[in-house]
Design a protein around this motif. Structure first.
Motif, mmCIF file in Angstrom:
data_model
loop_
_atom_site.group_PDB
_atom_site.id
_atom_site.type_symbol
_atom_site.label_atom_id
_atom_site.label_comp_id
_atom_site.label_asym_id
_atom_site.label_seq_id
_atom_site.Cartn_x
_atom_site.Cartn_y
_atom_site.Cartn_z
ATOM 1 N N VAL A 178 -5.590 4.430 -43.071
ATOM 2 C CA VAL A 178 -5.372 3.142 -42.170
ATOM 3 C C VAL A 178 -3.797 2.735 -42.451
ATOM 4 N N TYR A 179 -3.074 2.900 -41.378
ATOM 5 C CA TYR A 179 -1.655 2.468 -41.432
ATOM 6 C C TYR A 179 -1.308 0.986 -40.917
ATOM 7 N N THR A 180 -0.140 0.541 -41.197
ATOM 8 C CA THR A 180 0.074 -0.808 -40.601
ATOM 9 C C THR A 180 0.387 -0.939 -39.220
ATOM 10 N N ALA A 181 0.606 0.225 -38.679
ATOM 11 C CA ALA A 181 0.629 0.850 -37.196
ATOM 12 C C ALA A 181 0.523 2.245 -37.156
ATOM 13 N N ASP A 182 0.505 2.669 -35.914
ATOM 14 C CA ASP A 182 0.274 3.992 -35.448
ATOM 15 C C ASP A 182 1.750 4.863 -35.877
ATOM 16 N N PRO A 183 1.437 5.560 -36.991
ATOM 17 C CA PRO A 183 2.676 6.388 -37.278
ATOM 18 C C PRO A 183 3.459 7.069 -36.232
ATOM 19 N N ARG A 184 2.456 7.612 -35.294
ATOM 20 C CA ARG A 184 3.130 8.427 -34.199
ATOM 21 C C ARG A 184 4.014 7.701 -33.390
ATOM 22 N N VAL A 186 5.355 4.030 -34.764
ATOM 23 C CA VAL A 186 6.020 3.455 -35.497
ATOM 24 C C VAL A 186 6.541 4.212 -36.707
ATOM 25 N N THR A 187 7.426 4.949 -36.927
ATOM 26 C CA THR A 187 7.854 5.945 -37.938
ATOM 27 C C THR A 187 7.859 5.568 -39.270
ATOM 28 N N ASP A 188 8.142 4.069 -39.324
ATOM 29 C CA ASP A 188 8.227 3.704 -40.968
ATOM 30 C C ASP A 188 6.766 2.861 -41.174
ATOM 31 N N ALA A 189 5.756 2.940 -40.477
ATOM 32 C CA ALA A 189 4.437 2.404 -40.642
ATOM 33 C C ALA A 189 4.151 3.116 -42.040
ATOM 34 N N ARG A 190 3.376 2.190 -42.794
ATOM 35 C CA ARG A 190 2.943 2.339 -44.387
ATOM 36 C C ARG A 190 1.281 2.528 -44.487
ATOM 37 N N LYS A 191 0.960 3.396 -45.046
ATOM 38 C CA LYS A 191 -0.482 3.343 -45.533
ATOM 39 C C LYS A 191 -0.891 2.423 -46.379
ATOM 40 N N ILE A 252 0.575 -10.396 -42.449
ATOM 41 C CA ILE A 252 0.126 -9.523 -41.563
ATOM 42 C C ILE A 252 -0.146 -8.184 -42.151
ATOM 43 N N ARG A 253 -1.453 -7.728 -41.691
ATOM 44 C CA ARG A 253 -1.908 -6.391 -42.274
ATOM 45 C C ARG A 253 -1.432 -5.021 -41.422
ATOM 46 N N GLY A 254 -1.571 -5.355 -39.940
ATOM 47 C CA GLY A 254 -1.171 -4.306 -39.336
ATOM 48 C C GLY A 254 -0.884 -4.582 -37.793
ATOM 49 N N VAL A 255 -0.527 -4.011 -37.031
ATOM 50 C CA VAL A 255 -0.062 -3.992 -35.512
ATOM 51 C C VAL A 255 -0.721 -3.046 -34.850
ATOM 52 N N SER A 256 -1.473 -3.424 -33.819
ATOM 53 C CA SER A 256 -2.024 -2.339 -32.831
ATOM 54 C C SER A 256 -1.627 -2.508 -31.542
ATOM 55 N N LEU A 257 -1.637 -1.596 -30.763
ATOM 56 C CA LEU A 257 -1.383 -1.297 -29.511
ATOM 57 C C LEU A 257 -2.461 -0.700 -28.652
ATOM 58 N N ASP A 258 -3.079 -1.288 -27.622
ATOM 59 C CA ASP A 258 -4.120 -0.859 -26.857
ATOM 60 C C ASP A 258 -3.586 -0.399 -25.349
ATOM 61 N N LYS A 259 -3.573 0.698 -25.083
ATOM 62 C CA LYS A 259 -3.197 0.996 -23.566
ATOM 63 C C LYS A 259 -4.393 1.488 -22.776
ATOM 64 N N ASN A 260 -5.479 1.137 -23.260
ATOM 65 C CA ASN A 260 -6.682 1.566 -22.654
ATOM 66 C C ASN A 260 -7.207 0.314 -21.659
ATOM 67 N N GLN A 261 -6.284 -1.023 -21.583
ATOM 68 C CA GLN A 261 -6.807 -2.136 -20.934
ATOM 69 C C GLN A 261 -6.303 -1.992 -19.326
ATOM 70 N N HIS A 400 6.371 -4.885 -35.488
ATOM 71 C CA HIS A 400 6.308 -4.053 -36.698
ATOM 72 C C HIS A 400 7.505 -4.653 -37.726
ATOM 73 N N LYS A 401 8.642 -4.153 -36.934
ATOM 74 C CA LYS A 401 9.896 -4.600 -37.767
ATOM 75 C C LYS A 401 9.956 -5.895 -38.380
ATOM 76 N N ALA A 402 9.629 -6.786 -37.439
ATOM 77 C CA ALA A 402 9.886 -8.221 -37.668
ATOM 78 C C ALA A 402 8.469 -8.870 -38.908
ATOM 79 N N PHE A 403 7.667 -8.198 -38.843
ATOM 80 C CA PHE A 403 6.750 -8.785 -39.800
ATOM 81 C C PHE A 403 6.414 -7.776 -41.158
ATOM 82 N N LEU A 404 6.841 -6.632 -40.840
ATOM 83 C CA LEU A 404 6.178 -5.635 -41.925
ATOM 84 C C LEU A 404 7.536 -4.461 -42.228
ATOM 85 N N GLY A 405 8.577 -4.718 -41.519
ATOM 86 C CA GLY A 405 9.777 -3.894 -41.805
ATOM 87 C C GLY A 405 10.639 -3.935 -43.131
ATOM 88 N N PRO A 406 11.432 -2.942 -43.453
ATOM 89 C CA PRO A 406 12.023 -3.118 -44.710
ATOM 90 C C PRO A 406 13.003 -4.430 -44.731
#
Length: 406
Positions: A178-184, A186-191, A252-261, A400-406
């Motif tokens: 499980v990553y902090t965001a979809d790594p596909r 958000v390239t800097d998402a962390r496991k 914040i543990r993670g960020v998600s995006l649902d395009k199926n809505q 993701h960058k605002a909450f979990l970025g470097p």
């Protein structure tokens, strides 16, 4: 000797080569003396192709027949996996959901597990077999084949782990955990090394594709600790378990995006008691899950009216629109507007309970990006917003960058 339940998703069994890889992994555990129950999904793309075939014949097929059709996807995979194990000299036997003792209610395409009788599985394990069970399916008490909805193989694995009192449950997929965001996206998402049931449940229900939300609910209810890991390597994955104090330190543990809505708006609904109740009861009776709801009350002159907006899963939009249309004469709204070009962006974390200013920071980030918020929904550990679909990935990267970025 441990009893281990392993679940392999569609991408893990996408072709004969990957099925052989799964067999090799199972054989490795089996050689250590462990008892193994393997739950598999249909091969990647098979379910979608079966749905396409059905809709080429009839736009809205019978749900009973769709269950009969879609159940064949997993049955193909269990047989091929058993054959792959036989080729390695391992005793293995495949079982459909019904043969594995999985009893469900009668709601076709979205059945809920009511009971599991694992007597046959135990007998086969004790006889030295690896038992391979078809995920995503079960059978009613009357003998009707049912399916558990998208991602139902996760639920099958968790439920079997609970019923069998398994020592370990592993959910194998095409990502390392499980990553902090979809790594596909958000390239800097962390496991994440670990995540709580509640956080995983929110991420799963909010569009993260790693796990199905009902399976996480089941795991929490029965205390099934499980690991999400990759079937393509031996890297450690993410442990999903009860919340601990250390988890609250991370806001914040993670960020998600649902395009199926999809969003439905009823324009100029009479502002009277009981109207919303009739709308959502009709949708519930049609077994349509409604997510976010916003009502804007008009205070202008004339008859009081309101605009009522709600979101549903995109595949449910046609069905929801038909239900709404049947209510027009009874309720008297002016028109119904559907919008499929939306996305739901969410942030999740148990640390939100003890940290203030999270919502303000999220909204400020979106404003800086020039992204308008159409709807807002919150809970103790999550904030979700509906935004324009075209700006979904941009918004996800920024938040993701605002909450979990470097």
């Amino acid at each position: 000797m441990a009893l281990i339940v392993q679940k392999y998703g569609g991408s893990s069994v996408a072709n004969p080569e990957r099925i052989k890889n799964v067999a090799a992994r199972v054989t490795k555990y089996r050689s250590q003396g462990d008892q193994i129950v393997v739950v598999v999904s249909a091969m990647s793309g098979v379910t979608d192709n079966l749905i396409k075939l059905a809709k080429e014949i009839m736009p809205v097929p019978s749900e009973r027949e769709m269950d009969m059709l879609l159940a064949t996807g997993e049955q193909t995979t269990i047989a091929l996996t058993a054959i792959a194990l036989h080729a390695l000299g391992v005793d293995a036997i495949s079982l459909t959901g019904a043969q594995a003792g999985i009893v469900t209610d009668g709601v076709h395409t979205k059945a809920k597990i009511q009971n599991i009788t694992p007597k046959q599985i135990h007998a086969l394990l004790n006889a030295g077999h690896v038992v391979i069970v078809a995920g995503f399916q079960g059978q009613t008490a009357e003998g009707q084949i049912t399916t558990l909805g998208r991602g139902g193989s996760d639920l099958t694995a968790i439920a079997l782990a609970a019923a069998l009192h398994a020592d370990l449950c592993q959910i194998y997929t095409d990502v390392d955990g499980v990553y902090t965001a979809d790594p596909r996206i958000v390239t800097d998402a962390r496991k994440l090394k670990e995540i709580s049931y509640d956080e995983m449940l929110e991420l799963a229900s909010l569009g993260a594709k790693v796990m199905q939300s009902r399976s996480v609910e089941f795991a929490k209810k029965f205390g099934v600790v499980f690991e999400v890991r990759s079937s393509l390597n031996d890297n450690p994955g993410t442990i999903v378990k009860e919340e601990t104090e250390s988890m609250e330190e991370v806001v914040i543990r993670g960020v998600s995006l649902d395009k199926n809505q999809a969003k439905v708006t009823l324009v100029a609904v009479p502002d009277q008691p009981g109207v919303a109740s009739r709308v959502f009861k009709a949708l519930a009776d049609a077994v349509i899950n409604v997510d976010m709801i916003v009502q804007n009350v008009s205070h202008g002159s004339g008859s009081p009216a309101t605009d009522l907006s709600f979101t549903v899963d995109k595949p449910e939009l046609v069905k929801a629109s038909r239900v709404i249309e049947t209510l027009k004469k009874d309720i008297g709204y002016r028109e119904a507007i559907s919008d499929e070009k939306i996305a739901k962006l969410s942030i999740v974390g148990v640390g939100m309970r003890s940290h203030s200013g999270v919502a303000a920071k999220m909204f400020e980030t979106l404003a800086t990006e020039g992204i308008n918020i159409e709807m807002i929904s919150t809970s103790e550990i999550k904030i979700s917003v509906v935004i324009e679909l075209a700006k979904g990935e941009q918004a996800m990267k920024a938040v993701h960058k605002a909450f979990l970025g470097p």
